[in-house]
Scaffold this active site. Structure first.
Site, PDB file in Angstrom:
ATOM      1  N   ASP A 521      -6.070  -5.200  -7.142  1.00  0.00           N
ATOM      2  CA  ASP A 521      -4.543  -4.728  -7.179  1.00  0.00           C
ATOM      3  C   ASP A 521      -3.721  -6.051  -7.456  1.00  0.00           C
ATOM      4  OD1 ASP A 521      -2.558  -2.781  -6.956  1.00  0.00           O
ATOM      5  OD2 ASP A 521      -2.033  -3.747  -5.161  1.00  0.00           O
ATOM      6  N   ASP A 721      -3.989  -3.557  -1.192  1.00  0.00           N
ATOM      7  CA  ASP A 721      -3.174  -3.196   0.161  1.00  0.00           C
ATOM      8  C   ASP A 721      -2.156  -2.137   0.302  1.00  0.00           C
ATOM      9  OD1 ASP A 721      -1.059  -3.920  -1.876  1.00  0.00           O
ATOM     10  OD2 ASP A 721      -0.026  -4.623  -0.512  1.00  0.00           O
ATOM     11  N   ASP A 725      -4.097   2.243  -3.192  1.00  0.00           N
ATOM     12  CA  ASP A 725      -5.522   1.340  -3.354  1.00  0.00           C
ATOM     13  C   ASP A 725      -6.617   2.410  -2.647  1.00  0.00           C
ATOM     14  OD1 ASP A 725      -4.381  -0.301  -4.919  1.00  0.00           O
ATOM     15  OD2 ASP A 725      -3.766  -1.452  -3.461  1.00  0.00           O
TER      16      ASP A 725
END
Length: 829
Positions: A521, A721, A725
């Site tokens: 990410d 995080d 996700d």
């Protein structure tokens, strides 16, 4: 056929993804669809699948999950069970995980393999002491004893001062028995072997009296020093769980009982067993020496195994037992367990920080290396968070306790390491399958060896046959095979915890070294996750401060890192936040709500599509220019019309570039997936020389992309995080969560990086490689030992080289095999 089940324990999209994936992978299940809202699962089955099989599958992802028939009313019982689990504190388990996650309330021996039960470690000293088997984690009890499955001594599951003392007592007790055993064995050995060293005592003591002396000295060894060995062997037969104690009991017991019968009724034996004087040759010295050498092995093993969880013990020692708190203006020194939330604690130079908190007065530098793996001290000032277990520098400061007891980061780290050390790596399945057939095979070889020697062996055939059979039983060691994986996992996860790499389960640790593609990410993973406001642009009569005020008021209800940057910027300009009604977060697009009866929305281009808004050429060009400088641009919509935009920038973490470069050097493809726009994503990708990127993705898009990579034959690790996700983290072969991110992301991942830096992935990869190499070395040693030892003990080398292993040497080799495996595992430290 299709069935509906009730699912408990789910709290987020990550949980839903975990359960759905677990059920779908069960043999016989064609498809599974889980509803987070209704807490149900629709399962299409090709074949009938039992609810026990489904339960076992989902519980591999966490004990909190459970599955019931659709009409099962379980709410009360489930809450009760949760309460019992909470109140129970530490529990005892077998380190070889012979029966999965089963635990015992009392210490003792694993009923299946005979290993000492081990206790889960805990950072809180107030929990009840629970004892478990190191080879059967499901065996648990609240007092010391032996495992009902394998007969091994149960061990404390939690390591505190009291449990550590119990561990030392167990070692001292075994050492004392060994000392007594040596004292009795030496004269037995001397009496039996005196003629072999040229000393004759026949003129002083006749053979019959020598036999009774040997009996008198060997009996205390059997019934005091090593009584527990035979109890374990008996339990292994009763519980139908043959293990090394079965073999030891058969071998040493046969030698002892044979000698008693021979001493009392010598006339019933064939001439081959008798000496020139007509007395039967006795094996008391063999039984005594064998059991004494096994006691030595147990002493060495207890000493070595006490070091396998040394990393956790070191973490536990980071917490001070006494704390200085300021209450009603007075300083008081109180025990750690009496600290309460919001207590003001005084930390002096060089002291350990007792709990998680926030600095309220003063500034300092803090050594966080033992928690995060970061070597350099970190500067802290008023308002900064501090972590329990870290060490203060040279200044005194005051802090407010925000998390205490089991809620602290240190407690979470210890709990995660505990769980990881009780999980099985897939590589252990091979050892488990072999171990299931090991003991019956060894007994069969012993019987076959006796038969061959008694028919074709040299005279005295029966003596050779008996000796070889006993030697085969004694030398075989299934414990070395069973300990090969769990000991490495235990030491490796503890080592990882000290480096800021928390392993949730052994499967993730094994899979990590196989990863070919890393998907990451952007916000909060590659970047700091602490963006700052860059620009406010209005496309209407609304001035910039008013636009910022509206957007900040709306974003104040959002948890996204970008939202916090906008709110902080408005506070810096002293803009009053307005009341927001009907707030709604649109996943992957933005947020909306009502302010002063006007509908306000802020988000990306996908949000504009919901309002049928298109940007003109000039607006597109202006926004693209800002995005190319790695700014994230969010459009604002008021009453269905484009009103302007706000841009923020999130700095790339200092460690990201070097970590990505290192991973690529290890032939790992690094791809970025982000919900941000393509221009910003492209700027970050080019700056870090990524292998690829995908932008403007919704959570389900990230999940689908990971799934696509897996179908292409790639082993995928996903690092993220945020809540968005979680589905991708659950889908990936290895999910890696940033410790600075959301609880949902951490819950969905198999590995958590405490500091939240990408260089932690490099450490996790190296740790995985080291642990797997160590496990393979252990397995090679254990397999090799048994493959060579058993045939030699059976007499395979005798026809060619005249070599026949004695039962005493076999006992020494067997004892040292397990110690060697544990010693090799300790090298990971």
């Amino acid at each position: 056929m299709e069935k509906e089940f009730t699912i408990t324990g789910m709290s987020c999209q990550g949980c839903k993804a975990h359960v759905e994936k677990a059920i779908s992978e069960v043999d016989g299940v064609a498809k599974a669809s889980v509803s987070l809202e209704n807490k149900t699962a629709q399962v299409s089955m090709e074949n009938e699948v039992s609810i026990e099989t489904l339960r076992e599958a989902i519980k591999k992802h966490g004990d909190r999950y459970d599955i019931y028939p659709e009409d099962h009313h379980h709410t009360h019982d489930h809450k009760k069970a949760n309460k019992e689990n909470t109140d129970n504190g530490g529990k005892y388990y077998c380190p070889m995980l012979c029966e999965g996650d089963k635990k015992y309330d009392k210490p003792g021996d694993c009923p299946k393999c005979g290993m000492d039960l081990e206790q889960e470690q805990s950072a809180t000293s107030s929990t009840k002491t629970i004892y478990t088997c190191p080879m059967h984690p499901e065996v648990e009890q609240d007092e010391p004893g032996s495992c009902p499955k394998c007969g091994m001594d149960l061990e404390p599951k939690n390591v505190s001062a009291e449990e550590d003392s119990n561990e030392k007592k167990a070692y001292q007790n075994m050492l004392r028995k060994f000392t007594w055993s040596v004292a009795f064995t030496l004269p037995v050995f001397f009496v039996a072997m005196s003629e072999m060293v040229g000393i004759s005592i026949d003129s002083l003591i006749n053979e019959i009296l020598q036999g009774w002396i040997q009996f008198a000295l060997t009996t205390p060894i059997i019934f005091y020093a090593t009584r527990e060995f035979f109890v374990r062997g008996y339990k292994s037969v009763i519980n139908r769980s043959p293990n090394m104690w079965t073999l030891i009991s058969l071998g040493a017991g046969a030698a002892y009982l044979f000698s008693i019968v021979a001493l009392i009724f010598p006339d019933i034996f064939p001439e081959q067993f008798k000496t020139e004087s007509g007395n039967v040759h006795l094996y008391f010295e063999s039984a005594a020496v064998i059991l004494t050498l096994i006691l030595l092995g147990q002493v060495l093993e207890l000493k070595a195994r006490s070091q396998t969880n040394s990393a956790i013990k070191e973490l536990l020692n980071l917490v001070p037992q006494q704390v200085i708190v300021i209450r009603d203006g007075d300083e008081q020194t109180i025990p750690l367990e009496e600290v309460q939330i919001d207590d003001v604690i005084k930390i002096k130079p060089g002291e350990k920080i007792p709990v998680d908190g926030e600095i309220t007065e003063g500034k300092t530098t803090i050594d966080e290396s033992m928690i995060t793996g970061e070597a350099n001290p970190v500067e802290k000032k008023e308002g900064n968070e501090v972590i329990g277990g870290t060490i203060n520098g040279t200044n005194t400061f005051l802090m407010k306790a925000t998390k205490i007891g089991s809620d602290t980061l240190l407690s979470h780290i210890i709990e995660m390491v505990n769980k990881a050390s009780r999980t099985k790596a897939p590589i252990q399945n091979l050892a488990d399958k072999i171990s299931a057939y090991f003991v019956p095979t060894v007994v069969a070889i012993a019987i076959l060896s006796f038969a061959i020697w008694s028919i074709w062996g040299p005279d005295p055939r029966l003596v050779y046959a008996f000796t070889s059979a006993v030697t085969v039983l004694i030398i075989a060691c299934p414990c070395a095979l069973g300990l090969a994986t769990p000991m490495s996992i235990m030491v490796g996860t503890g080592k990882g915890a000290k480096q800021g790499v928390l392993i949730k389960d052994a499967r993730a640790l094994e899979e990590m070294h196989k990863v070919t593609t890393l998907v990451i990410d952007k916000t909060g993973t590659i970047t700091e996750g602490k963006p700052t406001l860059q620009h406010v642009q209005s496309f209407s009569d609304t001035n910039e401060n008013e636009l910022l005020q509206w957007v900040a008021s709306l974003e104040n209800s959002s948890e996204h890192p970008l939202a916090n940057a906008i709110v902080e910027a408005s506070k810096a300009k002293k803009l009053e936040l307005l009341e927001v009604k009907d707030f709604d977060s649109i996943t992957g697009k933005g947020v909306k709500g009502k302010i002063n009866d006007q509908e306000i929305a802020i988000g990306n281009k996908k949000l504009l599509e919901d309002f049928n808004i298109s940007l003109n050429e000039a607006q597109n060009t202006e926004i693209a220019e800002r995005q190319s400088t790695v700014e994230t641009v969010m459009m604002t919509v008021i009453d269905g019309k484009l009103n302007g935009y706000i841009s923020v920038a999130d700095a790339i973490k200092e460690t990201s570039a070097e970590a990505i470069k290192t991973l690529q050097a290890h032939n790992i493809e690094v791809i970025m997936l982000t919900g941000d726009n393509k221009n910003t994503a492209k700027g970050v990708a080019e700056k870090l020389s990524l292998d690829g990127f995908e932008a403007e993705l919704l959570p389900e898009d990230k999940h689908a992309y990971v799934e696509k990579l897996q179908k292409d034959g790639k082993v995928v690790a996903m690092a993220g995080d945020g809540i968005n996700d979680a589905p991708a983290l659950a889908q990936a072969n290895v999910g890696i969560a940033m410790g600075t991110g959301t609880d949902v992301a951490i819950e969905s991942a198999g590995i958590t990086l405490v500091k939240g830096e990408l260089d932690g992935i490099v450490r996790a990869r190296k740790l995985s490689e080291d642990v797997m190499r160590n496990i393979k070395q252990n397995l090679v040693f254990a397999f090799g030992y048994n493959m060579l030892g058993v045939p030699i003990a059976a007499g395979l080398l005798f026809p060619w080289f005249g070599i026949l292993l004695s039962p005493m040497l076999a006992a020494l080799a067997m004892s040292l095999s397990s110690v060697s495996v544990i010693g090799n595992s300790l090298r990971l430290r």
